[in-house]
Design a protein around this motif. Structure first.
Motif, PDB file in Angstrom:
ATOM      1  N   GLY A  69       0.786  -1.222   0.000  1.00  0.00           N
ATOM      2  CA  GLY A  69       0.000   0.000   0.000  1.00  0.00           C
ATOM      3  C   GLY A  69       0.822   1.278   0.000  1.00  0.00           C
ATOM      4  O   GLY A  69       0.264   2.370  -0.043  1.00  0.00           O
ATOM      5  N   VAL A  70       2.146   1.149   0.054  1.00  0.00           N
ATOM      6  CA  VAL A  70       3.012   2.331   0.104  1.00  0.00           C
ATOM      7  C   VAL A  70       3.902   2.429  -1.121  1.00  0.00           C
ATOM      8  O   VAL A  70       4.003   3.474  -1.752  1.00  0.00           O
ATOM      9  CB  VAL A  70       3.879   2.334   1.394  1.00  0.00           C
ATOM     10  CG1 VAL A  70       4.754   3.569   1.460  1.00  0.00           C
ATOM     11  CG2 VAL A  70       3.004   2.219   2.638  1.00  0.00           C
ATOM     12  N   GLY A  71       4.583   1.327  -1.464  1.00  0.00           N
ATOM     13  CA  GLY A  71       5.467   1.333  -2.627  1.00  0.00           C
ATOM     14  C   GLY A  71       6.681   0.449  -2.446  1.00  0.00           C
ATOM     15  O   GLY A  71       6.746  -0.367  -1.533  1.00  0.00           O
ATOM     16  N   MET A  72       7.648   0.652  -3.315  1.00  0.00           N
ATOM     17  CA  MET A  72       8.893  -0.119  -3.307  1.00  0.00           C
ATOM     18  C   MET A  72      10.006   0.693  -2.656  1.00  0.00           C
ATOM     19  O   MET A  72      10.139   1.899  -2.901  1.00  0.00           O
ATOM     20  CB  MET A  72       9.312  -0.481  -4.731  1.00  0.00           C
ATOM     21  CG  MET A  72       8.373  -1.421  -5.417  1.00  0.00           C
ATOM     22  SD  MET A  72       8.439  -3.038  -4.643  1.00  0.00           S
ATOM     23  CE  MET A  72       7.386  -3.933  -5.743  1.00  0.00           C
ATOM     24  N   PHE A  73      10.830  -0.015  -1.882  1.00  0.00           N
ATOM     25  CA  PHE A  73      11.899   0.627  -1.143  1.00  0.00           C
ATOM     26  C   PHE A  73      13.198  -0.140  -1.325  1.00  0.00           C
ATOM     27  O   PHE A  73      13.185  -1.343  -1.595  1.00  0.00           O
ATOM     28  CB  PHE A  73      11.537   0.695   0.346  1.00  0.00           C
ATOM     29  CG  PHE A  73      10.391   1.621   0.631  1.00  0.00           C
ATOM     30  CD1 PHE A  73      10.627   2.907   1.087  1.00  0.00           C
ATOM     31  CD2 PHE A  73       9.083   1.216   0.426  1.00  0.00           C
ATOM     32  CE1 PHE A  73       9.574   3.772   1.335  1.00  0.00           C
ATOM     33  CE2 PHE A  73       8.018   2.069   0.668  1.00  0.00           C
ATOM     34  CZ  PHE A  73       8.266   3.354   1.129  1.00  0.00           C
ATOM     35  N   VAL A  74      14.317   0.563  -1.131  1.00  0.00           N
ATOM     36  CA  VAL A  74      15.637  -0.051  -1.250  1.00  0.00           C
ATOM     37  C   VAL A  74      15.922  -0.863   0.010  1.00  0.00           C
ATOM     38  O   VAL A  74      15.804  -0.355   1.127  1.00  0.00           O
ATOM     39  CB  VAL A  74      16.731   1.021  -1.454  1.00  0.00           C
ATOM     40  CG1 VAL A  74      18.106   0.373  -1.553  1.00  0.00           C
ATOM     41  CG2 VAL A  74      16.436   1.852  -2.696  1.00  0.00           C
ATOM     42  N   ALA A  75      16.296  -2.111  -0.188  1.00  0.00           N
ATOM     43  CA  ALA A  75      16.571  -3.024   0.920  1.00  0.00           C
ATOM     44  C   ALA A  75      17.911  -2.706   1.578  1.00  0.00           C
ATOM     45  O   ALA A  75      18.825  -2.162   0.939  1.00  0.00           O
ATOM     46  CB  ALA A  75      16.574  -4.458   0.417  1.00  0.00           C
ATOM     47  N   GLU A  76      18.014  -3.083   2.825  1.00  0.00           N
ATOM     48  CA  GLU A  76      19.281  -2.946   3.547  1.00  0.00           C
ATOM     49  C   GLU A  76      20.304  -3.874   2.901  1.00  0.00           C
ATOM     50  O   GLU A  76      19.999  -5.023   2.572  1.00  0.00           O
ATOM     51  CB  GLU A  76      19.080  -3.332   5.019  1.00  0.00           C
ATOM     52  CG  GLU A  76      20.269  -3.010   5.886  1.00  0.00           C
ATOM     53  CD  GLU A  76      19.983  -3.239   7.361  1.00  0.00           C
ATOM     54  OE1 GLU A  76      20.900  -3.709   8.052  1.00  0.00           O
ATOM     55  OE2 GLU A  76      18.858  -2.942   7.803  1.00  0.00           O
ATOM     56  N   GLY A  77      21.504  -3.390   2.667  1.00  0.00           N
ATOM     57  CA  GLY A  77      22.567  -4.168   2.039  1.00  0.00           C
ATOM     58  C   GLY A  77      22.493  -4.199   0.522  1.00  0.00           C
ATOM     59  O   GLY A  77      23.312  -4.853  -0.132  1.00  0.00           O
ATOM     60  N   ALA A  78      21.532  -3.468  -0.066  1.00  0.00           N
ATOM     61  CA  ALA A  78      21.349  -3.490  -1.519  1.00  0.00           C
ATOM     62  C   ALA A  78      22.584  -2.989  -2.263  1.00  0.00           C
ATOM     63  O   ALA A  78      22.977  -3.569  -3.279  1.00  0.00           O
ATOM     64  CB  ALA A  78      20.126  -2.661  -1.911  1.00  0.00           C
ATOM     65  N   ARG A  79      23.182  -1.928  -1.771  1.00  0.00           N
ATOM     66  CA  ARG A  79      24.344  -1.352  -2.460  1.00  0.00           C
ATOM     67  C   ARG A  79      25.487  -2.367  -2.540  1.00  0.00           C
ATOM     68  O   ARG A  79      26.122  -2.531  -3.580  1.00  0.00           O
ATOM     69  CB  ARG A  79      24.815  -0.077  -1.765  1.00  0.00           C
ATOM     70  CG  ARG A  79      25.934   0.620  -2.513  1.00  0.00           C
ATOM     71  CD  ARG A  79      26.239   2.001  -1.904  1.00  0.00           C
ATOM     72  NE  ARG A  79      27.199   2.704  -2.701  1.00  0.00           N
ATOM     73  CZ  ARG A  79      28.522   2.546  -2.591  1.00  0.00           C
ATOM     74  NH1 ARG A  79      29.021   1.707  -1.682  1.00  0.00           N
ATOM     75  NH2 ARG A  79      29.353   3.207  -3.372  1.00  0.00           N
ATOM     76  N   GLU A  80      25.739  -3.069  -1.438  1.00  0.00           N
ATOM     77  CA  GLU A  80      26.818  -4.062  -1.421  1.00  0.00           C
ATOM     78  C   GLU A  80      26.518  -5.213  -2.382  1.00  0.00           C
ATOM     79  O   GLU A  80      27.408  -5.691  -3.079  1.00  0.00           O
ATOM     80  CB  GLU A  80      27.037  -4.601  -0.006  1.00  0.00           C
ATOM     81  CG  GLU A  80      27.655  -3.600   0.952  1.00  0.00           C
ATOM     82  CD  GLU A  80      26.674  -2.541   1.459  1.00  0.00           C
ATOM     83  OE1 GLU A  80      25.434  -2.789   1.430  1.00  0.00           O
ATOM     84  OE2 GLU A  80      27.125  -1.455   1.848  1.00  0.00           O
TER      85      GLU A  80
END
Length: 122
Positions: A69-80
């Motif tokens: 109901g809010v959207g998509m977000f960047v997960a923790e550790g995604a950059r690595e």
């Protein structure tokens, strides 16, 4: 969203790559929301299903996650995760062919390192 779509690869892959690039370069940080499929579709004038396919690719790789109901977000550790993926891609795309050509030209590893250190100067 400032990039344009081109014919070099499928659009959904370009969408995924753009999101990934923004995560790697810090424009989009872990925990931040990414544009919606409808925002991508409107901006690039593409089908929302195409944009969703690119976003879902990153969800499958655990780079993005959905808040219902809010959207998509960047997960923790995604950059690595993305950096490791790109490093493997870099190795396969550039280093392997370089080493094959170096072997063909009978260049040693030290000679290659010297060339890199000198920046390709003769």
């Amino acid at each position: 969203m400032s990039h344009s779509i081109d014919d070099s690869q499928p659009i959904f892959l370009q969408i995924a790559r753009r999101i990934s690039d923004d995560i790697i370069n810090g424009a989009t940080k872990e925990g931040e929301q990414v544009p919606s499929t409808n925002q991508f579709a409107k901006h690039y004038q593409i089908n929302p299903a195409t944009a969703a396919k690119g976003i879902n690719l990153l969800v499958e790789q655990e780079i993005l996650f959905k808040k219902r109901g809010v959207g998509m977000f960047v997960a923790e550790g995604a950059r690595e995760i993305l950096l490791k993926q790109r490093q493997v891609e870099f190795y396969k795309r550039y280093i392997v062919p370089l080493m094959q050509e170096a072997e063909y030209l009978q260049l040693s590893t030290e000679q290659i390192k010297q060339m890199i250190d000198e920046g390709g100067n003769d």
